[in-house]
Motif scaffolding. Structure first.
Motif, PDB file in Angstrom:
ATOM      1  N   ILE A  23       0.856  -1.186   0.000  1.00 17.40           N
ATOM      2  CA  ILE A  23       0.000   0.000   0.000  1.00 17.40           C
ATOM      3  C   ILE A  23       0.891   1.235   0.000  1.00 17.40           C
ATOM      4  O   ILE A  23       1.736   1.410   0.879  1.00 17.40           O
ATOM      5  CB  ILE A  23      -0.926   0.028   1.226  1.00 17.40           C
ATOM      6  N   VAL A  45      -9.681   8.756   1.286  1.00 13.28           N
ATOM      7  CA  VAL A  45     -10.225   8.771   2.641  1.00 13.28           C
ATOM      8  C   VAL A  45     -10.591  10.194   3.046  1.00 13.28           C
ATOM      9  O   VAL A  45      -9.706  11.044   3.204  1.00 13.28           O
ATOM     10  CB  VAL A  45      -9.202   8.192   3.652  1.00 13.28           C
ATOM     11  N   VAL A  51      -3.525   4.653  -0.818  1.00 12.29           N
ATOM     12  CA  VAL A  51      -4.459   5.206   0.173  1.00 12.29           C
ATOM     13  C   VAL A  51      -4.044   6.639   0.425  1.00 12.29           C
ATOM     14  O   VAL A  51      -2.901   6.903   0.826  1.00 12.29           O
ATOM     15  CB  VAL A  51      -4.453   4.404   1.489  1.00 12.29           C
ATOM     16  N   VAL A  79       1.213   5.188   0.497  1.00 12.70           N
ATOM     17  CA  VAL A  79       0.518   6.279   1.177  1.00 12.70           C
ATOM     18  C   VAL A  79       1.267   7.583   0.905  1.00 12.70           C
ATOM     19  O   VAL A  79       2.324   7.839   1.493  1.00 12.70           O
ATOM     20  CB  VAL A  79       0.415   6.046   2.693  1.00 12.70           C
ATOM     21  N   ALA A 134      -5.117   9.712   6.614  1.00 11.42           N
ATOM     22  CA  ALA A 134      -5.167   8.605   5.660  1.00 11.42           C
ATOM     23  C   ALA A 134      -4.158   7.523   6.031  1.00 11.42           C
ATOM     24  O   ALA A 134      -4.428   6.323   5.852  1.00 11.42           O
ATOM     25  CB  ALA A 134      -4.905   9.121   4.246  1.00 11.42           C
ATOM     26  N   LEU A 142      -7.729   4.398  -2.861  1.00 11.77           N
ATOM     27  CA  LEU A 142      -8.709   4.516  -1.787  1.00 11.77           C
ATOM     28  C   LEU A 142      -8.596   5.921  -1.218  1.00 11.77           C
ATOM     29  O   LEU A 142      -7.613   6.268  -0.573  1.00 11.77           O
ATOM     30  CB  LEU A 142      -8.451   3.473  -0.701  1.00 11.77           C
ATOM     31  N   PHE A 196     -13.317   3.849  -3.158  1.00 15.93           N
ATOM     32  CA  PHE A 196     -12.391   2.893  -3.756  1.00 15.93           C
ATOM     33  C   PHE A 196     -12.543   3.027  -5.267  1.00 15.93           C
ATOM     34  O   PHE A 196     -13.536   2.581  -5.835  1.00 15.93           O
ATOM     35  CB  PHE A 196     -12.767   1.488  -3.274  1.00 15.93           C
ATOM     36  N   PRO A 219     -15.133   6.327   2.553  1.00 17.27           N
ATOM     37  CA  PRO A 219     -14.000   6.048   1.665  1.00 17.27           C
ATOM     38  C   PRO A 219     -14.455   5.663   0.262  1.00 17.27           C
ATOM     39  O   PRO A 219     -15.425   4.922   0.080  1.00 17.27           O
ATOM     40  CB  PRO A 219     -13.303   4.877   2.374  1.00 17.27           C
ATOM     41  N   ALA A 232      -4.820   3.652   6.589  1.00 19.62           N
ATOM     42  CA  ALA A 232      -4.086   2.636   5.839  1.00 19.62           C
ATOM     43  C   ALA A 232      -3.443   1.610   6.756  1.00 19.62           C
ATOM     44  O   ALA A 232      -3.406   0.409   6.444  1.00 19.62           O
ATOM     45  CB  ALA A 232      -3.019   3.307   4.968  1.00 19.62           C
TER      46      ALA A 232
END
Length: 280
Positions: free
Chosen positions: A7, A142, A110, A9, A20, A140, A274, A272, A24
């Motif tokens: 992931i 947020v 994210v 970020v 966020a 994603l 996606f 959120p 995550a």
């Protein structure tokens, strides 16, 4: 079907980005994913005839690395079982984030977002919206007021087209890992017969169940001219924890509105989002 091993970020050292990151990290515990903090820096350009001292690239890099290291150490102590890495590069955020996805082979981005309305929404894009439209992996987004809670209800707004299928499978893997239900939501503007549309989405659901062996799926067909408001109202009604959308389905999206759906969803969603990359 995509596995969420890494992931990414993006971090700009704002409260939205840190929010966020917390989201995550909680998510990574469920998905068993690694976290990679990312920051990009760019030399500022000044529109002036007055000579100004320009910061050195190495100085910008050091400041960014120091800030990212502090953030990593803070959250590594709060999440000792999480694997947190860092990646820094020069460049403007939208392009640099997309490049970082390729560099570290990220499976998911994210990142935080914030709301806007009126003239600001019409004229000013967000980095999040731009990344959704460019990145080769799901994003994603947020919202700032969303607090982490176990994700139990995911709504996928679908046009039940073939181009949607692989993305729905990705969301199914996400739902399976989180022990969440998935609702396939289709908004019909009345162009086609409602019975035909219901049969089409029902067959789509059955095919998904057969090919993924995931059966916690339901379908919902709504007839509404304003698709954006229909999606928002439905997710509120069922208290959905997440909305997923394939923003590449132009045949589905052209009937929505003139403004970019990506920007509208990023600005106004309060759960959120996606999202998958749009077609150019």
């Amino acid at each position: 079907m995509k596995r969420f091993k890494k992931i990414l970020v993006p971090i700009d050292f704002s409260s939205d980005a840190e929010h966020a990151l917390q989201f995550a990290l909680e998510l990574s515990k469920k998905l068993k994913s690694e976290i990679s903090l990312f920051h990009s820096y760019a030399i500022p350009v000044y529109a002036t005839d007055i000579p100004l001292a320009m910061p050195d690239i190495s100085e910008l890099e050091k400041v960014a690395m120091d800030g990212l290291t502090m953030l990593k150490n803070k959250y590594q102590s709060l999440y000792p079982d999480s694997k947190i890495g860092m990646y820094i590069t020069e460049g403007f955020a939208e392009d640099a984030i997309s490049g970082a996805v390729e560099k570290i082979q990220a499976d998911l981005i994210v990142m935080g977002t914030k709301g806007a309305s009126g003239l600001r929404e019409a004229l000013i894009g967000t980095v999040t919206a731009a990344v959704i439209e460019q990145a080769n992996c799901p994003v994603l987004a947020v919202p700032p007021l969303v607090k982490w809670t176990d994700i139990k209800k995911i709504v996928y707004a679908t046009s039940y087209e073939e181009s949607d299928f692989g993305h729905v499978e990705t969301v199914i893997h996400f739902a399976r890992a989180l022990n969440a239900s998935l609702t396939l939501l289709h908004i019909s503007t009345g162009k086609y017969d409602r019975i035909f549309e219901f049969d089409a989405i029902q067959r789509y659901k059955e095919r998904l169940e057969e090919e993924t062996d995931f059966h916690n799926i339901s379908i919902k067909l709504l007839v509404e001219e304003d698709v954006f408001h229909a999606i928002s109202n439905y997710t509120d009604e069922v208290k959905a924890d997440m909305i997923a959308m394939n923003l590449r389905s132009r045949s589905f999206m052209q009937k929505l509105f003139e403004r970019s759906l990506t920007k509208r969803m990023v600005y106004h969603t309060h759960i959120p989002l996606f999202a998958f990359r749009s077609e150019k």
